[in-house]
Design an enzyme around this catalytic site. Structure first.
Site, PDB file in Angstrom:
ATOM      1  N   ASN A   9      -7.547  -5.256   8.609  1.00 55.14           N
ATOM      2  CA  ASN A   9      -8.407  -6.429   8.444  1.00 55.14           C
ATOM      3  C   ASN A   9      -7.970  -7.446   9.494  1.00 55.14           C
ATOM      4  OD1 ASN A   9      -9.662  -8.773   7.632  1.00 55.14           O
ATOM      5  ND2 ASN A   9      -8.635  -8.918   5.648  1.00 55.14           N
ATOM      6  N   TRP A  10      -8.809  -7.635  10.505  1.00 55.31           N
ATOM      7  CA  TRP A  10      -8.418  -8.510  11.620  1.00 55.31           C
ATOM      8  C   TRP A  10      -8.659  -9.983  11.311  1.00 55.31           C
ATOM      9  CZ3 TRP A  10     -10.708  -5.408  16.422  1.00 55.31           C
ATOM     10  CH2 TRP A  10     -10.079  -4.153  16.471  1.00 55.31           C
ATOM     11  N   LYS A  11      -9.235 -10.273  10.162  1.00 54.82           N
ATOM     12  CA  LYS A  11      -9.486 -11.661   9.736  1.00 54.82           C
ATOM     13  C   LYS A  11     -10.147 -12.465  10.865  1.00 54.82           C
ATOM     14  CE  LYS A  11      -5.947 -11.167   6.259  1.00 54.82           C
ATOM     15  NZ  LYS A  11      -4.906 -11.766   5.449  1.00 54.82           N
ATOM     16  N   HIS A  94     -11.906 -10.140  -1.101  1.00 51.45           N
ATOM     17  CA  HIS A  94     -10.579 -10.437  -0.542  1.00 51.45           C
ATOM     18  C   HIS A  94     -10.069 -11.754  -1.127  1.00 51.45           C
ATOM     19  CE1 HIS A  94      -7.435 -11.541   2.282  1.00 51.45           C
ATOM     20  NE2 HIS A  94      -7.339 -10.249   2.518  1.00 51.45           N
ATOM     21  N   GLU A  96      -8.717 -14.214   0.111  1.00 47.67           N
ATOM     22  CA  GLU A  96      -9.100 -15.426   0.845  1.00 47.67           C
ATOM     23  C   GLU A  96     -10.534 -15.833   0.514  1.00 47.67           C
ATOM     24  OE1 GLU A  96      -7.810 -13.906   4.641  1.00 47.67           O
ATOM     25  OE2 GLU A  96      -5.776 -13.912   3.817  1.00 47.67           O
ATOM     26  N   GLU A 166      -3.977  -6.230  -3.797  1.00 46.02           N
ATOM     27  CA  GLU A 166      -3.316  -7.166  -2.896  1.00 46.02           C
ATOM     28  C   GLU A 166      -2.793  -8.357  -3.692  1.00 46.02           C
ATOM     29  OE1 GLU A 166      -4.889  -6.515   1.397  1.00 46.02           O
ATOM     30  OE2 GLU A 166      -6.089  -8.051   0.438  1.00 46.02           O
ATOM     31  N   GLY A 172       0.256 -12.226   3.892  1.00 48.52           N
ATOM     32  CA  GLY A 172       0.596 -13.096   5.021  1.00 48.52           C
ATOM     33  C   GLY A 172       1.887 -13.875   4.821  1.00 48.52           C
ATOM     34  N   SER A 212       1.519  -7.899   3.427  1.00 52.56           N
ATOM     35  CA  SER A 212       2.701  -7.766   4.287  1.00 52.56           C
ATOM     36  C   SER A 212       3.145  -6.310   4.489  1.00 52.56           C
ATOM     37  CB  SER A 212       3.853  -8.633   3.760  1.00 52.56           C
ATOM     38  OG  SER A 212       3.465 -10.004   3.748  1.00 52.56           O
ATOM     39  N   GLY A 233      -3.193  -6.693   7.201  1.00 50.13           N
ATOM     40  CA  GLY A 233      -3.686  -7.891   7.871  1.00 50.13           C
ATOM     41  C   GLY A 233      -2.918  -8.143   9.165  1.00 50.13           C
ATOM     42  N   GLY A 234      -1.880  -8.962   9.081  1.00 46.65           N
ATOM     43  CA  GLY A 234      -1.132  -9.380  10.273  1.00 46.65           C
ATOM     44  C   GLY A 234      -0.722  -8.227  11.182  1.00 46.65           C
TER      45      GLY A 234
HETATM   46  P1  PGA Z   1      -1.195  -9.233   5.457  1.00 43.32           P
HETATM   47  O1  PGA Z   1      -2.706  -9.321   4.920  1.00 43.32           O
HETATM   48  O2  PGA Z   1      -0.952  -7.791   5.830  1.00 43.32           O
HETATM   49  O3  PGA Z   1      -1.145 -10.141   6.665  1.00 43.32           O
HETATM   50  O4  PGA Z   1      -0.302  -9.686   4.358  1.00 43.32           O
HETATM   51  C1  PGA Z   1      -3.235  -8.340   4.093  1.00 43.32           C
HETATM   52  C2  PGA Z   1      -4.680  -8.663   3.762  1.00 43.32           C
HETATM   53  O5  PGA Z   1      -4.988  -9.837   3.562  1.00 43.32           O
HETATM   54  O6  PGA Z   1      -5.533  -7.770   3.684  1.00 43.32           O
END
Ligand code: PGA
Length: 249
Positions: A9-11, A94, A96, A166, A172, A212, A233-234
């Site tokens: 997920n490149w956000k 998600h 977020e 998650e 993050g 993470s 994500g990251g």
């Molecule tokens: P993260 O994000 O790997 O940066 O913790 C995961 C996600 O939000 O899908």
């Protein structure tokens, strides 16, 4: 061996040129990869990345989608527009979206049903906040989000659904759930799916872990019996960190 599903997920990162460079690197480095792969760039880079991953073993995903097919919804992107770009899957619910943009289970469910109706795969994200975990409510939160998110989804449609667990406190933050803690919630979600759809579905549903995930912890997480993949994500923003996760040994 289980069919693992590793998604990035490149956000809200990357210009088209940056997204293209990453997609090209992933296509080259994952072509001998053994698992199922997906990248979810921003809407603005979907067309660019879609052309690069077309015909490869990497699926094109979107990070969100409108709850309506089309119409007067300024700023939203519809399932029809996503399909027009070759999008094959969509991440919904998600944390977020839930917490920063106040999407509730009813809205997320509407999106899930619409995406499935149009033939997309869905990654439905569920997970508890830190205060919910500390109050002993992690399972209850995940159950509610799973049950409400899947309301009206048929057993046949469920075959195109992946659940991503998650824990919000791990996203993050650098704090990963221990493989044991994650596996316990995954097992619980599997039970919830069993109650809704029966034992075969509970065994075959793919449940990703997210929060993470990094090259250093991917293998331990994937070794757990109920963890079927990762939503990253990251660490998905660079080939150097995503490829070792995608090819975890
Ligand atoms: P993260 O994000 O790997 O940066 O913790 C995961 C996600 O939000 O899908």
């Amino acid at each position: 061996m289980r069919n693992y599903f590793i998604a990035g997920n490149w956000k809200m990162h990357k210009t088209r040129a940056e997204a293209a460079a990453l997609a090209q690197a992933l296509v080259a480095q994952l072509k001998d990869g053994k698992h199922k792969y997906l990248v979810a760039p921003s809407f603005t880079a979907l067309e660019t990345v879609g052309k690069i991953v077309a015909g490869t073993n990497i699926m094109l995903g979107a990070q969100n989608m409108a709850a309506e097919e089309q119409g007067a919804h300024t700023g939203e992107v519809s399932v029809l527009q996503l399909k027009d770009l070759g999008v094959q899957a969509v991440i919904l619910g998600h944390s977020e979206r839930r917490h920063l943009y106040k999407e509730d289970d009813a809205l997320i469910n509407k999106k899930v049903r619409l995406a499935l109706k149009h033939g997309l795969e869905v990654i439905l994200c569920v997970g508890e906040l830190l205060e919910e975990r500390e109050a002993g409510k992690a399972e209850a939160v995940c159950e509610t989000q799973t049950v409400k998110g899947l309301e009206g989804v048929t057993a046949e449609e469920l075959k195109r659904v992946t659940i991503a667990y998650e824990p919000v406190w791990a996203i993050g933050t650098g704090k990963t759930a221990t493989p044991e803690d994650a596996d316990a919630i995954h097992a619980f979600i599997r039970k919830v799916i069993g109650k809704l759809y029966g034992e075969a579905a509970s065994k075959s549903i793919c449940i990703q872990y997210g929060g993470s995930v990094k090259p250093e912890n991917a293998a331990q997480l994937m070794a757990k019996p109920n963890i079927d993949g990762a939503l990253v994500g990251g660490a998905a923003l660079k080939a150097e960190t995503f490829v070792p996760i995608a090819k975890f040994a």
